[in-house]
Scaffold this motif. Structure first.
Motif, PDB file in Angstrom:
ATOM      1  N   LEU A  11      -3.493  -6.746  -1.324  1.00 56.80           N
ATOM      2  CA  LEU A  11      -2.532  -5.896  -2.031  1.00 56.80           C
ATOM      3  C   LEU A  11      -1.532  -6.822  -2.715  1.00 56.80           C
ATOM      4  CD1 LEU A  11      -1.129  -3.173  -2.622  1.00 56.80           C
ATOM      5  CD2 LEU A  11       0.033  -3.446  -0.406  1.00 56.80           C
ATOM      6  N   VAL A  12      -1.320  -6.632  -4.006  1.00 60.12           N
ATOM      7  CA  VAL A  12      -0.428  -7.509  -4.764  1.00 60.12           C
ATOM      8  C   VAL A  12       0.401  -6.660  -5.720  1.00 60.12           C
ATOM      9  CG1 VAL A  12      -2.168  -7.961  -6.548  1.00 60.12           C
ATOM     10  CG2 VAL A  12      -0.342  -9.639  -6.135  1.00 60.12           C
ATOM     11  N   GLN A  13       1.584  -7.161  -6.052  1.00 68.93           N
ATOM     12  CA  GLN A  13       2.472  -6.450  -6.965  1.00 68.93           C
ATOM     13  C   GLN A  13       2.032  -6.645  -8.420  1.00 68.93           C
ATOM     14  OE1 GLN A  13       5.344  -4.745  -6.288  1.00 68.93           O
ATOM     15  NE2 GLN A  13       5.703  -5.178  -4.121  1.00 68.93           N
ATOM     16  N   VAL A  14       2.409  -5.706  -9.258  1.00 71.36           N
ATOM     17  CA  VAL A  14       2.160  -5.845 -10.694  1.00 71.36           C
ATOM     18  C   VAL A  14       2.749  -7.161 -11.198  1.00 71.36           C
ATOM     19  CG1 VAL A  14       2.772  -4.921 -12.950  1.00 71.36           C
ATOM     20  CG2 VAL A  14       2.043  -3.382 -11.158  1.00 71.36           C
ATOM     21  N   GLY A  15       1.982  -7.853 -12.014  1.00 68.84           N
ATOM     22  CA  GLY A  15       2.411  -9.136 -12.537  1.00 68.84           C
ATOM     23  C   GLY A  15       2.096 -10.312 -11.649  1.00 68.84           C
ATOM     24  N   GLY A  16       1.611 -10.029 -10.459  1.00 73.85           N
ATOM     25  CA  GLY A  16       1.296 -11.086  -9.507  1.00 73.85           C
ATOM     26  C   GLY A  16      -0.062 -11.714  -9.764  1.00 73.85           C
ATOM     27  N   SER A  17      -0.416 -12.627  -8.860  1.00 74.08           N
ATOM     28  CA  SER A  17      -1.671 -13.363  -8.974  1.00 74.08           C
ATOM     29  C   SER A  17      -2.463 -13.270  -7.684  1.00 74.08           C
ATOM     30  CB  SER A  17      -1.401 -14.841  -9.296  1.00 74.08           C
ATOM     31  OG  SER A  17      -0.766 -14.990 -10.539  1.00 74.08           O
ATOM     32  N   LEU A  18      -3.755 -13.450  -7.831  1.00 72.36           N
ATOM     33  CA  LEU A  18      -4.645 -13.436  -6.666  1.00 72.36           C
ATOM     34  C   LEU A  18      -5.852 -14.294  -6.995  1.00 72.36           C
ATOM     35  CD1 LEU A  18      -4.341 -11.887  -3.981  1.00 72.36           C
ATOM     36  CD2 LEU A  18      -5.816 -10.106  -4.937  1.00 72.36           C
TER      37      LEU A  18
END
Length: 120
Positions: A11-18
């Protein structure tokens, strides 16, 4: 038996990276083209991008410039770096690969998928 195993979904926030990884295991001679696909709920599986043994890549318009595919043939691994993530990137991500078995027959394999959820 050849297996593809994805990892890194989260689960990651908008604008984040993975960063996702796909490891090919089992008995085989070589790995050919490797690719990433994704499938959102209620949607068909969508091509994201692929990488050839030469390192040549191509991407779907929806991810070009934000996603980067790489591979490490010494580790039988393919990676998907995802930046500037958007809610519409939420999906199960699948690894796909053409693998030459010990008899040099080319077969196509899928991984089991890893969930990526982008939260706003």
């Amino acid at each position: 038996q050849v297996q593809l195993v994805e990892s890194g979904g989260d689960l990651v926030q908008v604008g984040g990276s993975l960063r996702l990884s796909c490891v090919v295991s089992g008995s085989f001679r070589s790995i050919g083209i490797m690719a990433w696909y994704r499938q959102a709920p209620g949607s068909q599986r969508e091509f994201i991008g692929r990488i050839e043994r030469s390192g040549t890549t191509n991407y779907a318009d929806s991810v070009r410039g934000r996603f980067t595919i790489s591979r490490d043939d010494a580790k039988n691994t393919m990676n998907l770096q995802m930046d500037s993530l958007k809610p519409e990137d939420t999906a199960v991500y699948y690894c796909n690969a053409d693998v030459s078995n010990l008899r040099s027959n080319l077969q196509n394999y899928w991984g089991q998928g890893t969930q990526v959820t982008v939260s706003s």
